[in-house]
Write an enzyme that holds these catalytic residues in place. Structure first.
Site, PDB file in Angstrom:
ATOM      1  N   THR A  38      66.917  42.336   2.647  1.00 26.07           N
ATOM      2  CA  THR A  38      66.826  43.579   3.405  1.00 26.07           C
ATOM      3  C   THR A  38      65.365  43.958   3.599  1.00 26.07           C
ATOM      4  O   THR A  38      64.547  43.765   2.704  1.00 26.07           O
ATOM      5  CB  THR A  38      67.546  44.717   2.651  1.00 26.07           C
ATOM      6  OG1 THR A  38      68.930  44.393   2.529  1.00 26.07           O
ATOM      7  CG2 THR A  38      67.406  46.044   3.388  1.00 26.07           C
ATOM      8  N   SER A  40      61.850  44.731   6.543  1.00 26.70           N
ATOM      9  CA  SER A  40      61.221  44.315   7.794  1.00 26.70           C
ATOM     10  C   SER A  40      60.912  42.826   7.844  1.00 26.70           C
ATOM     11  O   SER A  40      60.925  42.221   8.922  1.00 26.70           O
ATOM     12  CB  SER A  40      59.936  45.124   8.016  1.00 26.70           C
ATOM     13  OG  SER A  40      59.038  44.964   6.934  1.00 26.70           O
ATOM     14  N   THR A  41      60.627  42.202   6.707  1.00 29.88           N
ATOM     15  CA  THR A  41      60.339  40.770   6.690  1.00 29.88           C
ATOM     16  C   THR A  41      61.622  39.957   6.661  1.00 29.88           C
ATOM     17  O   THR A  41      61.782  38.979   7.404  1.00 29.88           O
ATOM     18  CB  THR A  41      59.451  40.406   5.483  1.00 29.88           C
ATOM     19  OG1 THR A  41      58.318  41.281   5.446  1.00 29.88           O
ATOM     20  CG2 THR A  41      58.947  38.975   5.586  1.00 29.88           C
ATOM     21  N   ASP A  98      57.707  44.187  -1.978  1.00 25.96           N
ATOM     22  CA  ASP A  98      56.689  45.220  -1.763  1.00 25.96           C
ATOM     23  C   ASP A  98      55.388  44.882  -2.471  1.00 25.96           C
ATOM     24  O   ASP A  98      54.313  45.267  -2.019  1.00 25.96           O
ATOM     25  CB  ASP A  98      57.222  46.566  -2.252  1.00 25.96           C
ATOM     26  CG  ASP A  98      58.489  46.979  -1.510  1.00 25.96           C
ATOM     27  OD1 ASP A  98      58.456  46.973  -0.267  1.00 25.96           O
ATOM     28  OD2 ASP A  98      59.491  47.278  -2.159  1.00 25.96           O
ATOM     29  N   GLY A 109      62.385  47.386  -3.406  1.00 20.31           N
ATOM     30  CA  GLY A 109      63.193  48.586  -3.366  1.00 20.31           C
ATOM     31  C   GLY A 109      62.604  49.756  -2.616  1.00 20.31           C
ATOM     32  O   GLY A 109      63.200  50.833  -2.591  1.00 20.31           O
ATOM     33  N   ARG A 110      61.457  49.585  -1.993  1.00 15.95           N
ATOM     34  CA  ARG A 110      60.921  50.706  -1.213  1.00 15.95           C
ATOM     35  C   ARG A 110      61.778  50.974   0.013  1.00 15.95           C
ATOM     36  O   ARG A 110      61.708  52.039   0.607  1.00 15.95           O
ATOM     37  CB  ARG A 110      59.454  50.453  -0.858  1.00 15.95           C
ATOM     38  CG  ARG A 110      58.557  50.541  -2.091  1.00 15.95           C
ATOM     39  CD  ARG A 110      57.087  50.322  -1.801  1.00 15.95           C
ATOM     40  NE  ARG A 110      56.359  50.179  -3.076  1.00 15.95           N
ATOM     41  CZ  ARG A 110      55.269  49.460  -3.233  1.00 15.95           C
ATOM     42  NH1 ARG A 110      54.749  48.808  -2.203  1.00 15.95           N
ATOM     43  NH2 ARG A 110      54.689  49.374  -4.418  1.00 15.95           N
ATOM     44  N   GLY A 111      62.615  49.997   0.369  1.00 12.84           N
ATOM     45  CA  GLY A 111      63.601  50.219   1.429  1.00 12.84           C
ATOM     46  C   GLY A 111      64.901  50.791   0.910  1.00 12.84           C
ATOM     47  O   GLY A 111      65.773  51.164   1.694  1.00 12.84           O
ATOM     48  N   GLU A 117      70.065  44.029  -4.054  1.00  8.40           N
ATOM     49  CA  GLU A 117      69.147  42.891  -3.989  1.00  8.40           C
ATOM     50  C   GLU A 117      69.071  42.177  -5.339  1.00  8.40           C
ATOM     51  O   GLU A 117      69.134  40.944  -5.406  1.00  8.40           O
ATOM     52  CB  GLU A 117      67.749  43.368  -3.570  1.00  8.40           C
ATOM     53  CG  GLU A 117      67.664  43.763  -2.104  1.00  8.40           C
ATOM     54  CD  GLU A 117      66.349  44.421  -1.739  1.00  8.40           C
ATOM     55  OE1 GLU A 117      66.033  44.465  -0.545  1.00  8.40           O
ATOM     56  OE2 GLU A 117      65.635  44.896  -2.646  1.00  8.40           O
ATOM     57  N   LYS A 135      50.637  42.236   0.391  1.00  9.62           N
ATOM     58  CA  LYS A 135      51.560  42.551  -0.713  1.00  9.62           C
ATOM     59  C   LYS A 135      51.127  41.941  -2.053  1.00  9.62           C
ATOM     60  O   LYS A 135      51.746  42.212  -3.079  1.00  9.62           O
ATOM     61  CB  LYS A 135      52.974  42.049  -0.376  1.00  9.62           C
ATOM     62  CG  LYS A 135      53.540  42.609   0.926  1.00  9.62           C
ATOM     63  CD  LYS A 135      53.649  44.119   0.894  1.00  9.62           C
ATOM     64  CE  LYS A 135      54.482  44.678   2.029  1.00  9.62           C
ATOM     65  NZ  LYS A 135      53.944  44.402   3.369  1.00  9.62           N
TER      66      LYS A 135
END
Length: 245
Positions: A38, A40-41, A98, A109-111, A117, A135
């Site tokens: 999960t 953006s990458t 992250d 987990g910033r998302g 996950e 990162k």
């Protein structure tokens, strides 16, 4: 072990993420059960898997999504899905991170999807992490950005205070994550809250820190992924670097 794969012109962050994601998908083979990450990458990796399935270059793939958002993306791409109940051991998982330290430990987990996950990526034979070079950190928490902890909503402030006190020596500040538009607490896919921890100094032994966090009643899971990544693919201005455990 570190290997530099290729060189590239100066690229922006999104382009670097896409390059790393496409490199990670090279590890995917037909017939695999895959953990679908999960963020953006990972988004680029899931899209690439969908493209290869459509082109017939991959077949008989089963995906285990790590969030509702990834589940929706995979369904839209025609990637067959299942779950850990049906597939308790996965061949491979691909996800972003992250933060990555020199030992390939991660902050994730910033998302907001750290629990699912960790469940999925902890069940795989190989865990490939894809990041851009921003990162990379010397120690987890070293970016000055959030280290997430998923907690139950009940008496959340009590739990947040205990977390902050736990790392007082590291100058820890604990903040409840809120939705910017409404100010309401951010809810995970599991209907829990997230407390973000910010550190001024190193937190010391990560395994000790992990145990201390998990012993607190009210804590569900934290965003330190210790000794889980088997490969980290780093995209930078000078090319792609692959780091293996």
């Amino acid at each position: 072990m570190v290997a530099t794969i290729s060189e590239s012109p100066v690229l922006n962050q999104d382009e670097l993420k896409k390059i790393a994601a496409y490199k990670a998908v090279e590890y995917v083979e037909s017939g695999m059960v895959l953990g679908l990450g999960t963020g953006s990458t990972a988004y680029y990796a899931v899209n690439r898997i969908g493209e290869l399935l459509k082109q017939g270059k991959l077949n008989n793939i089963t995906g285990i999504p790590t969030s509702k958002k990834t589940e929706e993306q995979a369904i839209s791409l025609g990637i067959p899905l299942s779950d850990l109940d049906a597939h308790p051991v996965l061949d491979l998982a691909i996800d972003g991170a992250d933060e990555v330290d020199r030992y390939l430990n991660l902050v994730k987990g910033r998302g907001g999807s750290l629990l699912r996950e960790k469940m999925v990526e902890g069940a795989c034979r190989k865990f490939v992490v894809i990041v851009d070079e921003s990162k990379m950190v010397m120690n987890l928490g070293g970016s000055g950005l959030a280290m997430p902890v998923e907690i139950v909503p009940f008496c959340w402030n009590f739990t947040a205070t205990r977390l902050q006190n736990l790392f007082a020596d590291a100058g820890c500040v604990a903040k409840l994550r809120r939705v910017a538009e409404t100010g309401k607490p951010f809810l995970t896919d599991n209907a829990n809250y997230i407390v973000d921890l910010y550190f001024e100094r190193e937190i010391g032994d990560l395994k000790v820190a992990s145990d201390e966090i998990l012993r607190l009643a009210g804590v569900v899971e934290h965003g330190m992924f210790i000794d889980m990544a088997t490969t980290v693919i780093v995209a930078g201005e000078c090319g792609i670097t692959v780091r293996n455990k």
